[in-house]
Design a protein around this motif. Sequence first.
Motif, PDB file in Angstrom:
ATOM      1  N   GLY A   1       0.790  -1.145   0.115  1.00 31.97           N
ATOM      2  CA  GLY A   1      -0.080  -0.029  -0.284  1.00 31.97           C
ATOM      3  C   GLY A   1       0.706   1.287  -0.058  1.00 31.97           C
ATOM      4  O   GLY A   1       0.279   2.209  -0.536  1.00 31.97           O
ATOM      5  N   THR A   2       2.309   1.263   0.218  1.00 34.52           N
ATOM      6  CA  THR A   2       3.022   2.407   0.498  1.00 34.52           C
ATOM      7  C   THR A   2       4.306   2.161  -0.546  1.00 34.52           C
ATOM      8  O   THR A   2       4.498   3.034  -1.267  1.00 34.52           O
ATOM      9  CB  THR A   2       3.437   2.927   2.042  1.00 34.52           C
ATOM     10  N   THR A   3       4.740   0.851  -0.442  1.00 37.24           N
ATOM     11  CA  THR A   3       5.749   0.518  -1.138  1.00 37.24           C
ATOM     12  C   THR A   3       5.452  -0.529  -1.997  1.00 37.24           C
ATOM     13  O   THR A   3       4.951  -1.391  -1.910  1.00 37.24           O
ATOM     14  CB  THR A   3       6.998   0.168  -0.338  1.00 37.24           C
ATOM     15  N   THR A   4       6.166  -0.563  -3.407  1.00 38.74           N
ATOM     16  CA  THR A   4       5.796  -1.426  -4.377  1.00 38.74           C
ATOM     17  C   THR A   4       7.340  -2.197  -4.197  1.00 38.74           C
ATOM     18  O   THR A   4       8.250  -1.578  -4.252  1.00 38.74           O
ATOM     19  CB  THR A   4       5.661  -1.171  -5.648  1.00 38.74           C
ATOM     20  N   PHE A   5       7.006  -3.788  -4.169  1.00 39.84           N
ATOM     21  CA  PHE A   5       8.370  -4.496  -3.953  1.00 39.84           C
ATOM     22  C   PHE A   5       8.360  -5.173  -5.178  1.00 39.84           C
ATOM     23  O   PHE A   5       7.497  -6.145  -5.609  1.00 39.84           O
ATOM     24  CB  PHE A   5       8.129  -5.531  -2.818  1.00 39.84           C
ATOM     25  N   ILE A   6       9.610  -5.344  -5.970  1.00 38.22           N
ATOM     26  CA  ILE A   6      10.032  -6.072  -6.906  1.00 38.22           C
ATOM     27  C   ILE A   6      11.063  -6.975  -6.689  1.00 38.22           C
ATOM     28  O   ILE A   6      12.103  -6.684  -6.458  1.00 38.22           O
ATOM     29  CB  ILE A   6      10.265  -5.175  -8.333  1.00 38.22           C
ATOM     30  N   ASN A   7      10.901  -8.193  -6.831  1.00 35.93           N
ATOM     31  CA  ASN A   7      12.070  -9.530  -6.974  1.00 35.93           C
ATOM     32  C   ASN A   7      12.283  -9.598  -8.433  1.00 35.93           C
ATOM     33  O   ASN A   7      11.352 -10.273  -8.998  1.00 35.93           O
ATOM     34  CB  ASN A   7      11.680 -10.474  -6.157  1.00 35.93           C
ATOM     35  N   ALA A   8      13.542  -8.869  -8.877  1.00 34.80           N
ATOM     36  CA  ALA A   8      13.551  -9.063 -10.438  1.00 34.80           C
ATOM     37  C   ALA A   8      14.671  -9.925 -10.793  1.00 34.80           C
ATOM     38  O   ALA A   8      15.066 -10.028 -11.765  1.00 34.80           O
ATOM     39  CB  ALA A   8      14.203  -7.772 -10.829  1.00 34.80           C
ATOM     40  N   SER A   9      14.591 -11.218  -9.875  1.00 37.41           N
ATOM     41  CA  SER A   9      15.516 -12.134 -10.323  1.00 37.41           C
ATOM     42  C   SER A   9      15.336 -12.881 -11.836  1.00 37.41           C
ATOM     43  O   SER A   9      14.218 -13.467 -12.213  1.00 37.41           O
ATOM     44  CB  SER A   9      15.494 -13.465  -9.587  1.00 37.41           C
ATOM     45  N   ALA A  10      16.319 -12.457 -12.663  1.00 36.43           N
ATOM     46  CA  ALA A  10      16.430 -13.120 -14.054  1.00 36.43           C
ATOM     47  C   ALA A  10      16.213 -14.518 -14.232  1.00 36.43           C
ATOM     48  O   ALA A  10      15.557 -15.214 -14.954  1.00 36.43           O
ATOM     49  CB  ALA A  10      17.033 -12.503 -14.868  1.00 36.43           C
ATOM     50  N   CYS A  11      17.088 -15.008 -13.266  1.00 33.70           N
ATOM     51  CA  CYS A  11      17.460 -16.461 -13.438  1.00 33.70           C
ATOM     52  C   CYS A  11      16.646 -17.142 -12.454  1.00 33.70           C
ATOM     53  O   CYS A  11      15.980 -16.741 -11.543  1.00 33.70           O
ATOM     54  CB  CYS A  11      18.754 -16.754 -12.868  1.00 33.70           C
ATOM     55  N   THR A  12      15.978 -18.460 -12.805  1.00 37.11           N
ATOM     56  CA  THR A  12      15.374 -19.249 -12.047  1.00 37.11           C
ATOM     57  C   THR A  12      16.252 -19.974 -10.962  1.00 37.11           C
ATOM     58  O   THR A  12      17.360 -19.651 -10.918  1.00 37.11           O
ATOM     59  CB  THR A  12      14.518 -20.402 -12.991  1.00 37.11           C
ATOM     60  N   VAL A  13      15.738 -20.900 -10.053  1.00 44.47           N
ATOM     61  CA  VAL A  13      16.463 -21.494  -9.034  1.00 44.47           C
ATOM     62  C   VAL A  13      17.538 -22.546  -9.754  1.00 44.47           C
ATOM     63  O   VAL A  13      18.424 -22.698  -9.187  1.00 44.47           O
ATOM     64  CB  VAL A  13      15.223 -22.356  -8.327  1.00 44.47           C
ATOM     65  N   ASN A  14      17.134 -22.923 -11.160  1.00 41.67           N
ATOM     66  CA  ASN A  14      18.142 -23.662 -11.680  1.00 41.67           C
ATOM     67  C   ASN A  14      19.047 -22.810 -12.552  1.00 41.67           C
ATOM     68  O   ASN A  14      19.562 -23.249 -13.547  1.00 41.67           O
ATOM     69  CB  ASN A  14      17.216 -24.595 -12.597  1.00 41.67           C
ATOM     70  N   PHE A  15      19.216 -21.465 -12.331  1.00 42.41           N
ATOM     71  CA  PHE A  15      20.109 -20.475 -12.966  1.00 42.41           C
ATOM     72  C   PHE A  15      19.894 -20.605 -14.308  1.00 42.41           C
ATOM     73  O   PHE A  15      20.878 -20.391 -15.266  1.00 42.41           O
ATOM     74  CB  PHE A  15      21.535 -20.979 -12.632  1.00 42.41           C
ATOM     75  N   LEU A  16      18.435 -20.647 -14.784  1.00 40.78           N
ATOM     76  CA  LEU A  16      18.139 -20.414 -16.360  1.00 40.78           C
ATOM     77  C   LEU A  16      17.634 -18.951 -16.325  1.00 40.78           C
ATOM     78  O   LEU A  16      16.702 -18.565 -15.640  1.00 40.78           O
ATOM     79  CB  LEU A  16      17.162 -21.228 -16.739  1.00 40.78           C
ATOM     80  N   PRO A  17      18.118 -18.161 -17.417  1.00 37.53           N
ATOM     81  CA  PRO A  17      17.490 -16.931 -17.405  1.00 37.53           C
ATOM     82  C   PRO A  17      16.218 -16.640 -18.181  1.00 37.53           C
ATOM     83  O   PRO A  17      16.053 -16.141 -19.111  1.00 37.53           O
ATOM     84  CB  PRO A  17      18.846 -16.008 -18.196  1.00 37.53           C
ATOM     85  N   MET A  18      15.303 -17.338 -17.382  1.00 39.33           N
ATOM     86  CA  MET A  18      13.816 -17.435 -17.923  1.00 39.33           C
ATOM     87  C   MET A  18      13.059 -16.087 -17.703  1.00 39.33           C
ATOM     88  O   MET A  18      12.062 -16.081 -18.226  1.00 39.33           O
ATOM     89  CB  MET A  18      13.044 -18.560 -17.474  1.00 39.33           C
ATOM     90  N   ASN A  19      13.077 -15.468 -16.738  1.00 41.13           N
ATOM     91  CA  ASN A  19      12.234 -14.188 -16.036  1.00 41.13           C
ATOM     92  C   ASN A  19      12.395 -13.103 -16.723  1.00 41.13           C
ATOM     93  O   ASN A  19      13.748 -12.340 -16.655  1.00 41.13           O
ATOM     94  CB  ASN A  19      12.107 -14.130 -14.784  1.00 41.13           C
ATOM     95  N   PRO A  20      11.618 -12.341 -17.277  1.00 44.20           N
ATOM     96  CA  PRO A  20      11.645 -11.127 -18.079  1.00 44.20           C
ATOM     97  C   PRO A  20      12.174  -9.966 -16.976  1.00 44.20           C
ATOM     98  O   PRO A  20      11.429 -10.088 -15.858  1.00 44.20           O
ATOM     99  CB  PRO A  20      10.548 -10.814 -18.919  1.00 44.20           C
ATOM    100  N   PRO A  21      12.603  -9.002 -17.498  1.00 40.93           N
ATOM    101  CA  PRO A  21      12.827  -7.712 -16.502  1.00 40.93           C
ATOM    102  C   PRO A  21      11.357  -7.109 -16.395  1.00 40.93           C
ATOM    103  O   PRO A  21      10.481  -7.381 -16.882  1.00 40.93           O
ATOM    104  CB  PRO A  21      13.699  -6.768 -17.304  1.00 40.93           C
ATOM    105  N   ILE A  22      11.418  -6.453 -14.997  1.00 38.22           N
ATOM    106  CA  ILE A  22      10.063  -6.018 -14.781  1.00 38.22           C
ATOM    107  C   ILE A  22       9.994  -4.525 -14.779  1.00 38.22           C
ATOM    108  O   ILE A  22      11.265  -3.706 -14.400  1.00 38.22           O
ATOM    109  CB  ILE A  22       9.888  -6.622 -13.232  1.00 38.22           C
ATOM    110  N   VAL A  23       8.880  -3.720 -15.374  1.00 45.80           N
ATOM    111  CA  VAL A  23       9.118  -2.286 -15.602  1.00 45.80           C
ATOM    112  C   VAL A  23       8.116  -1.818 -14.554  1.00 45.80           C
ATOM    113  O   VAL A  23       6.852  -2.353 -14.184  1.00 45.80           O
ATOM    114  CB  VAL A  23       8.827  -2.139 -17.410  1.00 45.80           C
ATOM    115  N   PHE A  24       8.501  -0.557 -14.286  1.00 46.10           N
ATOM    116  CA  PHE A  24       7.592  -0.006 -13.394  1.00 46.10           C
ATOM    117  C   PHE A  24       7.603   1.521 -13.529  1.00 46.10           C
ATOM    118  O   PHE A  24       8.662   2.202 -13.836  1.00 46.10           O
ATOM    119  CB  PHE A  24       8.003  -0.141 -11.998  1.00 46.10           C
TER     120      PHE A  24
END
Length: 311
Positions: free
Chosen positions: A280-303
């Motif tokens: 409600g006050t702060t937006t929290f972004i976990n921007a980890s590109a790599c999965t737990v298996n260290f594959l870079p599957m997660n896209p950047p998050i824009v805000f």
Amino acid sequence: MAFTLSEIMAARRQQSQAQSHSQRGNRTAVEVDEYSTNPTQAFTFYNINQGRFQPPHVHMVDPMPHDTPKPPGYTRFVCISDTHSRTDAIQMPYGDVFIHAGDFTELGLPSEVKKFNDWLGTLPYDIKIVIAGNHELTFDQEFMADLIKQDFYYFPSASKLKPENYENVQSLLTNCIYLQDSEVTVRGFRIYGSPWQPWYYGWGFNLPRGQALLDKWNQIPDNTDILVTHCPPLGFLDWVPKKMQRVGCMELLNTVQRRVQPKLHVFGHIHEGYGMMTDGTTTFINASACTVNFLPMNPPIVFDLPNPRTT
Ligand SMILES: Nc1nc2c(ncn2[C@@H]2O[C@H](COP(=O)(O)O)[C@@H](O)[C@H]2O)c(=O)[nH]1
Ligand SMILES: [Mn+2]
Ligand SMILES: [Mn+2]
């Protein structure tokens, strides 16, 4: 898990104090939390007794599609983390300010840092902000001094490094603003960056939970607009499913919610926690590109954030 009546009453008192502070927009000094060393228990306790991680204030947020038009008078932040020397296949979206929340290498080898810096050089953003994570071993001078004393016992693959090759490793990052317990103001936004995280297997920038980490978070200025840390705060995108554990930092959460109250908090470290939440006050972004298996599957998050008034 059982809590005593006096623990529950104390938690309720704390909650009503915290609510009246946040209603007034007040900021309070943060002390070490009594549940600091057991984050999973802390989460359960504060959730049951204070509803601290519950809707309507706390909820997940869907990341914005990358082709969403930016409203006039806004700055677009492109958030990414934990790329671990695997940037080749990552599609980077349109934006103004790039933020990388650490773990851009595997071991902080100068060759990896140079490769990352070359990649940064290809990106079209006006401003690029980078912090280190626990994998950037060479950025943590005290850690490297200890590693030499231990004859590189825990990290034998770093043993070929000569001190003169990494003493000034930050200077290899010529294509960004590197923050390490420091801040920069860009486009009117005050941005503060810090690499520290709770101790886990003795990597770089590890510190014990409690006072040692709180001492680092106490350096964050009150009026920070955007906070960049490598680790998550407790309860926000910090769940490690395979261990069934919350591993975020309690003191970081209290610092964010009770004192700093930034508009945006960007982090990574817990790859499984990729995503976006708000309290409600702060937006929290976990921007980890790599999965737990260290594959870079997660896209950047824009805000998008409205530009601060300059008058
Ligand atoms: N149970 C915990 N798991 C942790 C912690 N810190 C990290 N991790 C796990 O490792 C991966 C990768 O982290 P990295 O820093 O090596 O890239 C992360 O996604 C977690 O699964 C911790 O404090 N406790
Ligand atoms: Mn990582
Ligand atoms: Mn990490």
